[in-house]
Structure formats: C-alpha cells, structure tokens
Design a protein around this motif. Structure first.
Motif, PDB file in Angstrom:
ATOM      1  N   ASN A 160       6.617   3.897 -12.250  1.00  0.00           N
ATOM      2  CA  ASN A 160       6.305   2.522 -12.427  1.00  0.00           C
ATOM      3  C   ASN A 160       6.606   1.795 -11.316  1.00  0.00           C
ATOM      4  OD1 ASN A 160       5.918   3.487 -15.205  1.00  0.00           O
ATOM      5  ND2 ASN A 160       8.253   3.535 -15.430  1.00  0.00           N
ATOM      6  N   ILE A 161       5.841   0.775 -11.407  1.00  0.00           N
ATOM      7  CA  ILE A 161       5.866  -0.300 -10.328  1.00  0.00           C
ATOM      8  C   ILE A 161       5.531  -1.730 -10.732  1.00  0.00           C
ATOM      9  CG2 ILE A 161       3.331  -0.030  -9.771  1.00  0.00           C
ATOM     10  CD1 ILE A 161       3.840  -0.158  -6.536  1.00  0.00           C
ATOM     11  N   VAL A 162       6.455  -2.638 -10.114  1.00  0.00           N
ATOM     12  CA  VAL A 162       6.161  -4.191 -10.397  1.00  0.00           C
ATOM     13  C   VAL A 162       5.868  -4.887  -9.034  1.00  0.00           C
ATOM     14  CG1 VAL A 162       8.583  -4.719 -10.307  1.00  0.00           C
ATOM     15  CG2 VAL A 162       7.020  -5.997 -11.459  1.00  0.00           C
ATOM     16  N   MET A 163       4.723  -5.639  -9.139  1.00  0.00           N
ATOM     17  CA  MET A 163       4.526  -6.470  -7.844  1.00  0.00           C
ATOM     18  C   MET A 163       4.705  -7.915  -8.112  1.00  0.00           C
ATOM     19  SD  MET A 163       1.062  -4.384  -6.567  1.00  0.00           S
ATOM     20  CE  MET A 163       0.552  -4.309  -8.497  1.00  0.00           C
ATOM     21  N   VAL A 164       5.518  -8.653  -7.222  1.00  0.00           N
ATOM     22  CA  VAL A 164       5.943 -10.012  -7.262  1.00  0.00           C
ATOM     23  C   VAL A 164       5.447 -10.866  -6.198  1.00  0.00           C
ATOM     24  CG1 VAL A 164       7.565 -11.793  -7.662  1.00  0.00           C
ATOM     25  CG2 VAL A 164       8.055  -9.613  -8.727  1.00  0.00           C
ATOM     26  N   GLY A 165       4.616 -11.798  -6.270  1.00  0.00           N
ATOM     27  CA  GLY A 165       4.152 -12.482  -5.037  1.00  0.00           C
ATOM     28  C   GLY A 165       3.319 -13.819  -5.441  1.00  0.00           C
ATOM     29  N   PRO A 166       3.161 -14.552  -4.459  1.00  0.00           N
ATOM     30  CA  PRO A 166       2.228 -16.000  -4.847  1.00  0.00           C
ATOM     31  C   PRO A 166       0.832 -15.663  -5.425  1.00  0.00           C
ATOM     32  CG  PRO A 166       2.305 -15.550  -2.433  1.00  0.00           C
ATOM     33  CD  PRO A 166       3.409 -14.592  -3.246  1.00  0.00           C
ATOM     34  N   PRO A 167       0.301 -16.688  -5.836  1.00  0.00           N
ATOM     35  CA  PRO A 167      -1.094 -16.364  -6.388  1.00  0.00           C
ATOM     36  C   PRO A 167      -2.088 -16.282  -5.094  1.00  0.00           C
ATOM     37  CG  PRO A 167      -0.264 -18.551  -7.284  1.00  0.00           C
ATOM     38  CD  PRO A 167       0.693 -18.107  -6.398  1.00  0.00           C
ATOM     39  N   GLY A 168      -2.967 -15.377  -5.499  1.00  0.00           N
ATOM     40  CA  GLY A 168      -3.932 -14.912  -4.374  1.00  0.00           C
ATOM     41  C   GLY A 168      -3.290 -14.006  -3.118  1.00  0.00           C
ATOM     42  N   ILE A 228      -6.656   6.280  -6.025  1.00  0.00           N
ATOM     43  CA  ILE A 228      -6.042   7.207  -5.422  1.00  0.00           C
ATOM     44  C   ILE A 228      -5.193   8.301  -6.266  1.00  0.00           C
ATOM     45  CG2 ILE A 228      -5.625   5.628  -3.553  1.00  0.00           C
ATOM     46  CD1 ILE A 228      -2.847   5.029  -4.393  1.00  0.00           C
ATOM     47  N   LEU A 229      -5.350   8.214  -7.562  1.00  0.00           N
ATOM     48  CA  LEU A 229      -4.613   9.130  -8.671  1.00  0.00           C
ATOM     49  C   LEU A 229      -5.266  10.391  -8.543  1.00  0.00           C
ATOM     50  CD1 LEU A 229      -4.086   6.839 -11.690  1.00  0.00           C
ATOM     51  CD2 LEU A 229      -2.218   7.427  -9.840  1.00  0.00           C
ATOM     52  N   VAL A 247      12.400   9.003  -6.831  1.00  0.00           N
ATOM     53  CA  VAL A 247      11.299   8.222  -6.025  1.00  0.00           C
ATOM     54  C   VAL A 247      11.782   8.777  -4.524  1.00  0.00           C
ATOM     55  CG1 VAL A 247      10.887   6.167  -4.848  1.00  0.00           C
ATOM     56  CG2 VAL A 247      10.917   6.132  -7.263  1.00  0.00           C
ATOM     57  N   ALA A 248      12.778   9.074  -4.161  1.00  0.00           N
ATOM     58  CA  ALA A 248      13.216   9.813  -3.014  1.00  0.00           C
ATOM     59  C   ALA A 248      12.627  11.342  -3.043  1.00  0.00           C
ATOM     60  CB  ALA A 248      14.705   9.750  -2.808  1.00  0.00           C
ATOM     61  N   ARG A 249      12.758  11.885  -4.176  1.00  0.00           N
ATOM     62  CA  ARG A 249      12.211  13.260  -4.272  1.00  0.00           C
ATOM     63  C   ARG A 249      10.470  13.283  -3.862  1.00  0.00           C
ATOM     64  NH1 ARG A 249      13.009  17.986  -2.528  1.00  0.00           N
ATOM     65  NH2 ARG A 249      11.015  17.715  -1.676  1.00  0.00           N
ATOM     66  N   THR A 250       9.933  12.206  -4.379  1.00  0.00           N
ATOM     67  CA  THR A 250       8.309  11.919  -4.124  1.00  0.00           C
ATOM     68  C   THR A 250       8.312  11.637  -2.734  1.00  0.00           C
ATOM     69  OG1 THR A 250       8.223  11.145  -6.508  1.00  0.00           O
ATOM     70  CG2 THR A 250       6.533  10.516  -4.971  1.00  0.00           C
ATOM     71  N   ILE A 251       9.072  10.834  -2.293  1.00  0.00           N
ATOM     72  CA  ILE A 251       8.654  10.519  -0.822  1.00  0.00           C
ATOM     73  C   ILE A 251       9.046  11.705  -0.076  1.00  0.00           C
ATOM     74  CG2 ILE A 251       9.686   9.338   1.159  1.00  0.00           C
ATOM     75  CD1 ILE A 251      10.577   7.040  -0.656  1.00  0.00           C
ATOM     76  N   ARG A 311       0.833  -1.240   0.063  1.00  0.00           N
ATOM     77  CA  ARG A 311      -0.072  -0.042  -0.126  1.00  0.00           C
ATOM     78  C   ARG A 311       0.889   1.211   0.031  1.00  0.00           C
ATOM     79  NH1 ARG A 311      -5.460  -0.526   2.184  1.00  0.00           N
ATOM     80  NH2 ARG A 311      -5.104   1.435   3.241  1.00  0.00           N
ATOM     81  N   ARG A 312       1.840   1.404   0.892  1.00  0.00           N
ATOM     82  CA  ARG A 312       2.867   2.412   1.024  1.00  0.00           C
ATOM     83  C   ARG A 312       3.394   2.574  -0.549  1.00  0.00           C
ATOM     84  NH1 ARG A 312       4.447   7.388   2.618  1.00  0.00           N
ATOM     85  NH2 ARG A 312       6.847   7.431   2.718  1.00  0.00           N
ATOM     86  N   GLY A 313       4.007   1.459  -1.292  1.00  0.00           N
ATOM     87  CA  GLY A 313       4.762   1.483  -2.318  1.00  0.00           C
ATOM     88  C   GLY A 313       3.493   2.144  -3.686  1.00  0.00           C
ATOM     89  N   LEU A 314       2.497   1.691  -3.356  1.00  0.00           N
ATOM     90  CA  LEU A 314       1.274   2.271  -4.596  1.00  0.00           C
ATOM     91  C   LEU A 314       1.111   3.718  -4.033  1.00  0.00           C
ATOM     92  CD1 LEU A 314      -1.086  -0.855  -4.688  1.00  0.00           C
ATOM     93  CD2 LEU A 314       0.321   0.058  -6.730  1.00  0.00           C
ATOM     94  N   GLU A 315       1.110   4.164  -2.939  1.00  0.00           N
ATOM     95  CA  GLU A 315       0.756   5.429  -2.693  1.00  0.00           C
ATOM     96  C   GLU A 315       2.076   6.238  -3.386  1.00  0.00           C
ATOM     97  OE1 GLU A 315       0.430   8.534   1.051  1.00  0.00           O
ATOM     98  OE2 GLU A 315       0.053   6.411   1.374  1.00  0.00           O
ATOM     99  N   ILE A 316       3.268   5.865  -3.205  1.00  0.00           N
ATOM    100  CA  ILE A 316       4.485   6.533  -3.747  1.00  0.00           C
ATOM    101  C   ILE A 316       4.328   6.605  -5.254  1.00  0.00           C
ATOM    102  CG2 ILE A 316       6.979   6.629  -3.709  1.00  0.00           C
ATOM    103  CD1 ILE A 316       7.029   5.223  -0.972  1.00  0.00           C
ATOM    104  N   ALA A 317       3.829   5.619  -5.662  1.00  0.00           N
ATOM    105  CA  ALA A 317       3.842   5.650  -7.193  1.00  0.00           C
ATOM    106  C   ALA A 317       2.879   6.557  -7.668  1.00  0.00           C
ATOM    107  CB  ALA A 317       3.511   4.003  -7.537  1.00  0.00           C
ATOM    108  N   ALA A 318       1.617   6.653  -6.827  1.00  0.00           N
ATOM    109  CA  ALA A 318       0.620   7.583  -7.425  1.00  0.00           C
ATOM    110  C   ALA A 318       0.967   9.031  -7.131  1.00  0.00           C
ATOM    111  CB  ALA A 318      -0.757   7.185  -6.744  1.00  0.00           C
TER     112      ALA A 318
END
Length: 506
Positions: A208-216, A229-230, A469-473, A196-203
């Motif tokens: 650009n953002i990539v998410m890696v994780g198991p199914p579900g 949230i855009l 990204v640091a500037r966005t944070i 959620r924090r990563g998506l907020e920074i991306a917005a």
C-alpha cells in the motif's frame, strides 16, 4: 443456482400443477426479484408457443431456509412448470443447472453471476449449464462442463427434446484480455525519481502507498500508471476477478478479464459502495472490484472518515464480511491501496514557492482525517514535490513501463518461488510473524532495524511492514538476504522528507 456473495449454491426447483383458480405461487424464501418472476414467466412461456396451465401452480425453491435473490430464477421456474405440465421431458433436468432472466417475449437476457453458477455446477458434478447465449462465453471459462447458450426459451425446450443443438461456446479469452492502454506509460512522467522508485517497490511487493504533495505535482498521473507496471495475472487470479465482475454485472464481452483492476471511486462514495452491501441483494463494493489490482483513492482526506475506517479489515485480512439479519456474506478484497492527498486544505504547506494560507487549526484537523491505525497499514509514504522548471521544460522521456514491469515481474517470481506451498503469492500478503522469520535479515540489517524501532516509534504492525518492504527491495536487487541498505530504504519510505528523498535513519 443461487449466487450468494461470489459463491453459487445449488437450489432444487419443484413445481406442482393442481386444482384451484389459475395462479402462480413461489415458495421457499424468494426475494423481491424472484417474486417478480411470477409476472415474467407466464408471458414468456406463451410467447415461446407453449401452454401455461390454467390451474393453480406452486413452485418451491429448496432449501427453503436460503434466501433467493436475482432474476436468474426465471428460467428454472419456467422449466419446472413446463416439466410439471408434461411439455418437456423431466429426466434431463436433473443433469443441468439452469440460470437466466426471461423477457416477456421469451428471450433469454444476459444475467449477472453466470460464472459463479458455472463454477458451482462443475463443483456439484452436473453435466452442464443452460444459460443465456450472451453469457455462454463467460460460462465456458469453467473447464469440464457442457455449456448450453440459448437465445430463447423455445430453444431450451428444443434442446431438452433433442430438436435443437446449440453452437459450441467459445471462451473468448483473447477478445476479453485487452492489451494495456498504449497511451498511458511511465515514460510520460517528468522527474519524480523518488516517487517512481516507491511505486516500483509497491508494485513488486503488492504494498500500500500514499502520496502527499501540492496540486499539479503528478500524484494522480503516477497512480494511474501503476497498473502498467504490475505483473500479468495468473489464470486463477483472472478467474477470481472475472467472477467478481460477473456478480457485479460489469463483465463485458463475456471472456476472461486480462488486465489487473484499477478502481478509483469518487470521494462521495458510501460505505456500502466502497465495502459492499445492499438492502436485499448484496453486491461487491469497490474494494472487492479492485481484488488482485489497485484501489486508488484520490484526495483521500475528502472521503468520509467512517468510510475510510472500514478499510482497516480488508487491508489486513484481504476480505470483506457483510453481515445481515439473514446471514453473512464474504467477498474477497485483496488489493493494493494507492492514495493521494494534498498536505493541507490549500495544498501548499511546505511548498518553497507558495505560502500556505491555512490556519494552524485547519491544517491539524485536515491531517486528523486520516487516523493513525489506518496510516499504520500503509507501507510506503511518499512526498511528491512540485516539479522544477527544468523537469517541466525538459524533453527527455523517462523509463517506459515495460522496462519497469520486467523488473517487477522478476521480483514477483522470486517471491512465488520462496512462498511456494503457502497461500500467499507476494510479500505484502505474508503475516507479520512469518515475514520476520522468513525475511533472512543480515546481522547488520537486524541491528539497524532494532535501532530504528525507538527512533521512528514503530508499532508492531509498522515493524512487520517495514520488514516486508525491505524484503521486496531485496527481491528487486536479486538478493537472497536483506541487507542494511534495504532496511534503510524501507524505513525511509515510511518517513519521507519534504523534498521526497529517502529520510536517513540513525
């Protein structure tokens, strides 16, 4: 008007009725769709109660070296023939641009690209545009030009003769700017604090953002809530999006598109479908339809590699240039990429509860489907872990989208003020050299970033994107300077741990 890409170009239509056997010839490099107009125009004229000259008719589309495509030439060809046969006055024709497809009954049918036609007509300082009534609200979005929305060819003739007056075209902005869907909200997301924090920074920065994780684990669920949230689009941005959707024939309702686009093509999409193109009539692809919005690639490793590699240029330049033998066409394509992937073919590599059954060679080949240069253009890399039992069974709702959007909007406003007078509106759009000069790195943050270059083997592009990204944070934290914690979080987002927490550097 000829619509090339998203730009309208003024075309002069000339008609000559001379001696010879009855025939209609269209000259001036007409495409297949324009050649088909020969079979539509005559029945439409006769259905409108007008006479088709039983002589040889030649229609010339000037300039002759520009390719003309699409059905929008039906109406101007008909008007040229009617003027040449003295059935309509020719004097008013030079003050208006005409565009629209004709049915065999003489009705004006909704036609793609009318907004581009109206913008070009206003730029050419014409008095107005004559378009199908179903496209009138779309054309009325352009200020300073008269819009004549006619239902049939007969009404167009009546207008030119002063016997018919059209209704005032409504812009229809309120009807075409729907509220964000109430049934999609970040409050429904369980756990996943790091994601959620990563998506907020991306917005907040358009990253650009990539998410890696198991199914579900919730990767698709998170991505589909990113548009909620855009920040709200400015009118100029909404007009760009509306023009692209108009050219693609996707505009419904005729008014201004209010929500930021969210495009999620299937992994079987072709290069032309993703980037744009076509054999004759060049159409915008998914990257252009996602302009000023989000392009979501679910199961990104299932996409063809050559299709994904085509994303390199639009991710860097914010545009797509399609070159054909007849010339080059440019489409805008400034979007935020959101991609989701499993960690391996079975999806359970690194999972603490389920063992991965993939052979090492298959896992390596799976990872190599995404090239290093493409991943280097992704600012934020997130690991989305499996939800715990407490998170799944818990009843506590997360932070709602409006609260997150308020912080994102405030961060974007800081960026707009800082970038005032430049062609950029958010941190992700700023070129690397400018970003380094304008980031306002504190001394400790600069030393920390320099030390991380060797530790993380950052490329020049990766270094620049970490700075942005640091500037966005820092903007989210309402800080004028980029401090060491901002840089540490930005670097951690380029190298997350398997648990999804920010990886420490140094």
């Amino acid at each position: 008007m000829a619509v090339v890409g998203v730009q309208g170009h003024l075309i002069r239509v000339e008609a000559h009725v001379g001696r010879g056997l009855p025939a209609l010839t269209v000259a001036g490099l007409p495409g297949t769709g324009v050649q088909d107009a020969r079979e539509r125009v005559r029945p439409a004229v006769e259905s409108a109660g007008l006479e088709w000259p039983l002589r040889r008719v030649v229609v010339n589309l000037s300039p002759a070296n520009a390719r003309k495509e699409g059905p929008g030439f039906d109406l101007p060809i008909a008007m040229g023939v009617l003027a040449a046969s003295a059935q309509v006055p020719s004097a008013p024709l030079a003050s208006y641009a005409f565009s629209g497809e004709l049915s065999l009954k003489g009705e004006l049918v909704g036609t793609p690209g009318i907004l581009a036609v109206a913008i070009a007509a206003a730029g050419a300082r014409l008095k107005g545009v004559v378009v199908p009534r179903s496209n009138a609200a779309e054309a009325a979005l352009v200020e300073g030009i008269e819009v004549i929305g006619a239902p049939t060819l007969g009404e167009v003739v009546g207008f030119l003769k002063g016997r018919w007056k059209p209704e005032a075209a409504s812009k229809g902005e309120d009807a075409a700017a729907p509220a964000r869907s109430a049934d999609v909200d970040f409050a429904e997301v369980r756990g996943q604090g790091a994601a959620r924090r990563g998506l907020e920074i991306a917005a907040a920065g358009g990253h650009n953002i990539v998410m890696v994780g198991p199914p579900g684990a919730g990767k698709t669920m998170l991505a589909r809530r990113l548009p909620t949230i855009l920040p709200t689009m400015a009118r100029s941005e909404a007009l760009e999006v509306t023009r692209l959707h108009s050219v693609a024939g996707l505009l419904s309702g005729g008014g201004l598109v209010g929500d930021r686009p969210f495009r999620a093509p299937h992994h079987s999409v072709s290069a032309a479908g993703l980037l744009g193109g076509g054999s004759a009539y060049l159409r915008p692809g998914e990257v252009s339809l996602a302009h000023n919005g989000v392009l979501f690639l679910d199961e990104v490793t299932e996409f063809r590699r050559d299709v994904l590699e085509g994303l390199r240029v639009p991710l860097e330049d914010g545009r797509v240039v399609i070159t054909r033998a007849a010339g080059a066409v440019e489409f805008p394509a400034r979007f935020a990429l959101a991609a989701a992937s499993n960690p391996c073919p079975c999806g359970f590599e690194g999972d603490p509860r389920r063992a991965c059954r993939c052979l090492p060679g298959r896992v390596e080949a799976y990872h190599q489907r995404l090239s290093g240069p493409l991943l280097d253009r992704v600012d934020i890399h997130l690991t989305v872990p499996r939800l715990t039992r407490a998170e799944l069974m818990g009843s506590e709702r997360g932070e709602p989208s409006p609260a997150i959007r308020a912080r994102v909007q405030e961060a974007r406003e800081r960026q707009r003020r800082r970038l005032a007078g430049t062609p950029w509106t958010c941190n992700s759009q700023v070129p690397g050299g400018v970003a380094r000069r304008e980031a306002r790195l504190a001394a400790e943050a600069e030393r920390y970033l320099a030390d991380a270059v060797d530790r993380l083997a950052l490329s020049g592009r990766g270094f620049d994107r970490a700075v942005k990204v640091a500037r966005t944070i820092a903007d989210l934290e309402r800080s004028d300077a980029v401090e060491q914690p901002h840089v540490a979080e930005a670097l951690g987002l380029r190298a997350p741990t398997a648990s999804g927490e920010v990886a420490p550097v140094g």
